[in-house]
Design a protein around this motif. Structure first.
Motif, short mmCIF file in Angstrom:
data_model
loop_
_atom_site.label_atom_id
_atom_site.label_comp_id
_atom_site.label_asym_id
_atom_site.label_seq_id
_atom_site.Cartn_x
_atom_site.Cartn_y
_atom_site.Cartn_z
N SER A 107 0.83 -1.20 0.00
CA SER A 107 0.00 0.00 0.00
C SER A 107 0.87 1.25 0.00
O SER A 107 2.06 1.21 0.34
CB SER A 107 -0.93 0.00 1.21
N GLU A 108 0.29 2.38 -0.36
CA GLU A 108 1.00 3.66 -0.36
C GLU A 108 1.55 3.96 1.03
O GLU A 108 2.69 4.39 1.17
CB GLU A 108 0.06 4.78 -0.82
N CYS A 109 0.76 3.73 2.04
CA CYS A 109 1.19 3.96 3.43
C CYS A 109 1.50 2.62 4.09
O CYS A 109 0.66 1.71 4.07
CB CYS A 109 0.10 4.68 4.22
N PHE A 110 2.69 2.50 4.65
CA PHE A 110 3.04 1.26 5.34
C PHE A 110 3.96 1.57 6.51
O PHE A 110 4.60 2.63 6.58
CB PHE A 110 3.69 0.26 4.39
N VAL A 111 4.01 0.64 7.46
CA VAL A 111 4.81 0.80 8.67
C VAL A 111 5.87 -0.29 8.70
O VAL A 111 5.56 -1.48 8.58
CB VAL A 111 3.94 0.72 9.94
N ASN A 112 7.12 0.12 8.84
CA ASN A 112 8.24 -0.81 8.88
C ASN A 112 8.53 -1.22 10.32
O ASN A 112 8.90 -0.39 11.15
CB ASN A 112 9.48 -0.14 8.26
N PHE A 113 8.34 -2.50 10.60
CA PHE A 113 8.66 -3.08 11.91
C PHE A 113 9.93 -3.90 11.80
O PHE A 113 10.08 -4.72 10.88
CB PHE A 113 7.56 -4.04 12.37
N ASN A 114 10.83 -3.74 12.75
CA ASN A 114 11.86 -4.75 12.95
C ASN A 114 11.24 -5.87 13.77
O ASN A 114 10.23 -5.67 14.44
CB ASN A 114 13.07 -4.16 13.69
N ASP A 115 11.87 -7.05 13.76
CA ASP A 115 11.25 -8.16 14.47
C ASP A 115 11.47 -8.10 15.98
O ASP A 115 11.08 -9.03 16.70
CB ASP A 115 11.70 -9.51 13.91
N ASP A 116 12.05 -7.00 16.47
CA ASP A 116 12.17 -6.82 17.92
C ASP A 116 11.23 -5.72 18.43
O ASP A 116 11.39 -5.22 19.53
CB ASP A 116 13.62 -6.51 18.32
N MET A 117 10.25 -5.36 17.60
CA MET A 117 9.28 -4.32 17.95
C MET A 117 7.92 -4.96 18.15
O MET A 117 7.46 -5.75 17.30
CB MET A 117 9.22 -3.26 16.87
N PHE A 118 7.25 -4.63 19.23
CA PHE A 118 6.00 -5.27 19.60
C PHE A 118 4.96 -4.22 19.98
O PHE A 118 5.28 -3.20 20.59
CB PHE A 118 6.21 -6.21 20.80
N LEU A 119 3.69 -4.49 19.62
CA LEU A 119 2.61 -3.65 20.08
C LEU A 119 2.27 -4.06 21.51
O LEU A 119 2.17 -5.26 21.82
CB LEU A 119 1.38 -3.80 19.18
N ASN A 120 2.10 -3.07 22.37
CA ASN A 120 1.89 -3.34 23.79
C ASN A 120 0.51 -2.92 24.28
O ASN A 120 0.11 -3.28 25.38
CB ASN A 120 2.98 -2.61 24.60
N ALA A 121 -0.21 -2.16 23.45
CA ALA A 121 -1.54 -1.66 23.82
C ALA A 121 -2.29 -1.34 22.53
O ALA A 121 -1.68 -1.24 21.46
CB ALA A 121 -1.42 -0.41 24.70
N PRO A 122 -3.61 -1.18 22.60
CA PRO A 122 -4.39 -0.93 21.38
C PRO A 122 -3.90 0.31 20.62
O PRO A 122 -3.59 1.34 21.21
CB PRO A 122 -5.81 -0.72 21.92
N THR A 123 -3.82 0.16 19.30
CA THR A 123 -3.41 1.26 18.42
C THR A 123 -4.53 1.57 17.44
O THR A 123 -5.43 0.76 17.21
CB THR A 123 -2.14 0.91 17.62
N LEU A 124 -4.43 2.76 16.82
CA LEU A 124 -5.34 3.20 15.77
C LEU A 124 -4.53 3.53 14.54
O LEU A 124 -3.33 3.86 14.64
CB LEU A 124 -6.11 4.44 16.23
N PRO A 125 -5.13 3.48 13.37
CA PRO A 125 -4.41 3.91 12.16
C PRO A 125 -3.84 5.31 12.29
O PRO A 125 -2.74 5.59 11.77
CB PRO A 125 -5.49 3.84 11.07
N THR A 126 -4.54 6.18 13.02
CA THR A 126 -4.07 7.57 13.19
C THR A 126 -2.88 7.70 14.13
O THR A 126 -2.34 8.79 14.29
CB THR A 126 -5.23 8.45 13.70
N ASP A 127 -2.48 6.60 14.75
CA ASP A 127 -1.21 6.63 15.49
C ASP A 127 -0.02 6.65 14.53
O ASP A 127 1.09 7.02 14.93
CB ASP A 127 -1.08 5.39 16.39
N PHE A 128 -0.26 6.27 13.27
CA PHE A 128 0.82 6.15 12.30
C PHE A 128 0.68 7.10 11.12
O PHE A 128 1.68 7.62 10.62
CB PHE A 128 0.89 4.70 11.80
#
Length: 335
Positions: free
Chosen positions: A118-139
């Protein structure tokens, strides 16, 4: 406007003997850069990739696709047929002339070429974890990445940061040096004060001196890639051809330059990353149970060469036990 947001995750099984053999062949014959950039600690496996996917399912159910970028191996437990999972081999999007590559920067510099991303994407390394609920507008908001803007001169010892800012000054006109978003309190009070403090130096030197970087998932767009690839073609070519990290060369830059470009051109939405996420350098003293109950939406649990080899398993086992309690149930991404 397409509101879809993809995640891109680089996956590596550093214990794969075929991968090790190929890595060692090129490392022994072509390695440049420092031991910290290309030492064994950079490739150690923490055996917790399933918890990253569980965190995404629980805390970012809105994600469109999860592109898992790999040299060729995937976990045996991965449900590759899940409609949100797209396993992408390096060969599918990185030019053949650059392969094989063991340079995470070279891999990340071709993410916009992943088929169907997609035009908008988020790059995660494999040592990054979500810890609480997120929204698209966080990014992203209205197609622009959400970033903290905090001017901070790089330290001479940080070669990669200095390379990034030198390249940035070639790509961005000085008319963008001062913009009103640097004075937004949405960056956080500390960042606002830092920007005010830096203002006289920016005016005196007349070019960008550096930005504070976040070691967190990076919100990126294909447009950012297209613009920078056009403005810095020789840098992109150099990084692509570098099979290993090599910050000692002035043309070696990281994907953080994309985020700096967005900041410098004011093509971003201010946010306070101090409250959003936290970088944690692994060691034996961390209380993972307490950390996982914290307010942070994102945690980067970074392994580095400061974790002695004889303590690595102990630290990882302690961390993964805490993960098991937080994410007890399998995700749909697992078989």
């Amino acid at each position: 406007m397409d509101n879809k947001i993809d995640f891109v995750i680089t996956y590596l099984d550093g214990a794969d003997p075929d991968w090790e053999k190929e890595r060692d062949f090129y490392r022994n014959n072509q390695q440049k850069g420092t031991a910290h950039e290309n030492g064994n600690s950079r490739y150690r496996n923490m055996d917790n990739f399933q918890f990253l996917l569980r965190s995404i399912e629980r805390f970012a159910p809105w994600v469109n696709k999860i592109h898992i970028v790999t040299w060729g191996h995937v976990p045996k437990w991965l449900n590759v047929n899940h409609p949100k999972i797209n396993v992408v081999n390096h060969k599918e999007f990185i030019p053949e002339a650059y392969l094989p590559t063991f340079n995470s920067n070279a891999i990340e510099f071709s993410f916009d070429k992943i088929p169907g991303i997609s035009e908008c994407f988020v790059n995660f390394n494999d040592d990054m974890f979500l810890n609480a609920p997120t929204l698209p507008t966080d990014f992203f908001v209205n197609g622009k990445p959400c970033l903290q803007m905090m001017h901070a001169p790089f330290m001479p010892s940080d070669a990669l940061f200095s390379n990034n800012i030198l390249a940035l000054n070639k790509a961005v006109d000085t008319k963008y040096l001062i913009n009103k978003k640097m004075f937004s309190l949405k960056n956080g009070v500390f960042a606002f004060l830092a920007n005010v403090y830096m203002l006289p130096m920016l005016k005196f030197y007349g070019h960008f001196l550096g930005f504070r970087e976040d070691h967190l998932p990076a919100p990126l767009t294909k447009t950012l890639y297209k613009e920078l690839r056009t403005k810095l073609p020789d840098y992109f070519e150099f990084v692509g051809q570098s099979k290993f990290r090599n910050s000692q060369d002035i043309k070696s830059i990281s994907d953080w330059v994309m985020l700096d470009y967005a900041r410098a051109t004011a093509e971003f939405i201010p946010m306070n990353s101090f409250k959003f996420g936290k970088l944690v350098n692994l060691d034996k003293e961390i209380d993972f149970d307490a950390l996982f109950k914290s307010k942070y939406k994102i945690l980067c649990l970074e392994d580095g060469d400061w974790v002695p080899e004889n303590e690595f398993d102990e630290v990882v086992n302690k961390m993964n036990s805490a993960f098991e309690k937080k994410f007890l149930d399998k995700s749909e991404f697992e078989l």
